[in-house]
Design a protein around this motif. Sequence first.
Motif, short mmCIF file in Angstrom:
data_model
loop_
_atom_site.label_atom_id
_atom_site.label_comp_id
_atom_site.label_asym_id
_atom_site.label_seq_id
_atom_site.Cartn_x
_atom_site.Cartn_y
_atom_site.Cartn_z
N GLU A 152 0.91 13.37 -8.41
CA GLU A 152 0.81 14.75 -7.76
C GLU A 152 1.27 15.52 -7.69
O GLU A 152 0.83 17.02 -8.21
N ASN A 207 10.53 8.89 -2.46
CA ASN A 207 9.90 8.59 -1.54
C ASN A 207 9.30 7.15 -2.30
O ASN A 207 9.52 5.73 -1.94
N ASP A 260 1.71 2.04 -3.66
CA ASP A 260 0.24 2.52 -4.28
C ASP A 260 0.48 4.26 -3.40
O ASP A 260 0.63 5.07 -4.51
N GLN A 261 0.56 4.62 -2.38
CA GLN A 261 0.87 5.57 -2.24
C GLN A 261 1.72 7.11 -2.56
O GLN A 261 1.39 7.90 -2.95
N ALA A 262 3.61 5.72 -2.23
CA ALA A 262 4.41 6.99 -2.92
C ALA A 262 3.87 7.36 -4.91
O ALA A 262 4.49 8.60 -4.33
N ASN A 263 2.99 6.83 -5.43
CA ASN A 263 3.51 7.14 -6.32
C ASN A 263 2.20 7.88 -6.75
O ASN A 263 2.03 8.91 -7.59
N ASP A 264 1.29 7.44 -6.15
CA ASP A 264 -0.29 8.84 -5.80
C ASP A 264 0.50 10.24 -6.08
O ASP A 264 0.19 10.72 -6.67
N ALA A 265 1.14 9.93 -4.88
CA ALA A 265 2.10 10.90 -4.44
C ALA A 265 2.37 11.89 -5.32
O ALA A 265 3.05 13.29 -5.46
N ILE A 325 0.81 -1.24 -0.17
CA ILE A 325 0.17 -0.11 0.23
C ILE A 325 0.76 1.12 0.06
O ILE A 325 0.80 2.22 -0.59
N ASN A 326 2.02 1.14 1.14
CA ASN A 326 2.71 2.43 0.77
C ASN A 326 3.10 2.31 -0.67
O ASN A 326 3.73 4.38 -1.34
N ALA A 329 9.80 3.32 -0.84
CA ALA A 329 8.71 2.59 -0.54
C ALA A 329 8.68 1.02 -0.89
O ALA A 329 8.75 -0.42 -1.28
#
Length: 381
Positions: free
Chosen positions: A138, A187, A130-135, A127-128, A191
């Motif tokens: 953005e 990040n 995926d979140q790092a890729n979303d960030a 999950i981390n 991750a």
Amino acid sequence: MFVAVGIVVAYIVFVWLVFFRFRLLKFNIVWGIVGFWVGVHLLLIFLIALRFFQPYSMDSHVIRPTIQLVPRLPQPTLLEEVLVTANQQVKAGDVMYQFDKTVYEANLETNRAKLVEAQQNAKILEINVDQANDALDEAVANQTYAQEEVKRYSDLVPKGGARQETLDKWTQQLAAADAQVAEAKANVTKAELARDAKIDGVNAQVVAAEADLSKSQYYLDQTTIRAPEDGMIVTQQARPGLVVGNRRIAALAVLVADADPYLLATFYQEHLKFVEPGQEVEVALDIFPGQIFKGEVESVWWGTGQGQIKPSGNVPTFRFPKLQGRIAVQIKVTDPSLKRFPAGAHGAVAIYTGLGKGFEPLRRINIRLYSWANFLFPLSF
């Protein structure tokens, strides 16, 4: 053998003819000593033949494999139950000693919980990422927007369509967006590294937790000592209340295994000139007076302690004369009539090499005399 007997008989007849029948020479003390000396040397034929063709040893003992029953526990642990007694026969898998399980069961549950936690952490690492890729997405979007604004105001300011302050503001925001993208990429890398820390495709934290769980299960199993194979318990001194642990080096007892017993006999080195595995052996055990058991040579232990120099800081010293070391021969008793074969039993051994067969009867008589003599010796009442 018949040749040797013929030579001895011929010599006796020769002496009788010369000194007593035809009296060619006068028999006196000198001739008596000479005749006796020659006769003794002729008899050495039998001794030499027996020593080399049918080696004999009265230094043999029954050897049985033994297993030291030592607890393998990492910390002081109370012995709760002793389920065996001295001289008790046990089967492989029988429970012999039971130690307190409390601490080891608690360690097992703790490590089981850590394994579950590690498995969940492995999922969180996915999950981390995926979140790092979303960030990162953005940050890239913000960077693209800032780049477009800087380009647009760079065209308007020279024409007077916008103020310089607005261009400066978007320039600063573009620099911040660039830094945000670099941080987001870092990040993502961190991750991914955390997620990809695997051993054979399994997360490293999960592997470590599984190893700790296996270790705790191993030590929990060691609180129950079972018989490793069929045998007999000897020198059993442990009692409930005994505390054992990481500093105990003595065994609780010794298991004398039922399997693979053998006889070990020692011989002078020159007597083994013709000894080979598979040759016939006769055994006379002291605990069975009057009985002879059949066996065969399994192997010759070609080595003695005199052939070993142990590593040390001292220069070896040699003293002469030094008695030669005896060589051991391993013997397997194949006689089905042997019902009892206790460790340490003493006996005599005769090996028949197959050479000088005419002398074999003498050796067979020799070992049978030893066996029957065990009815009388040692002379104790």
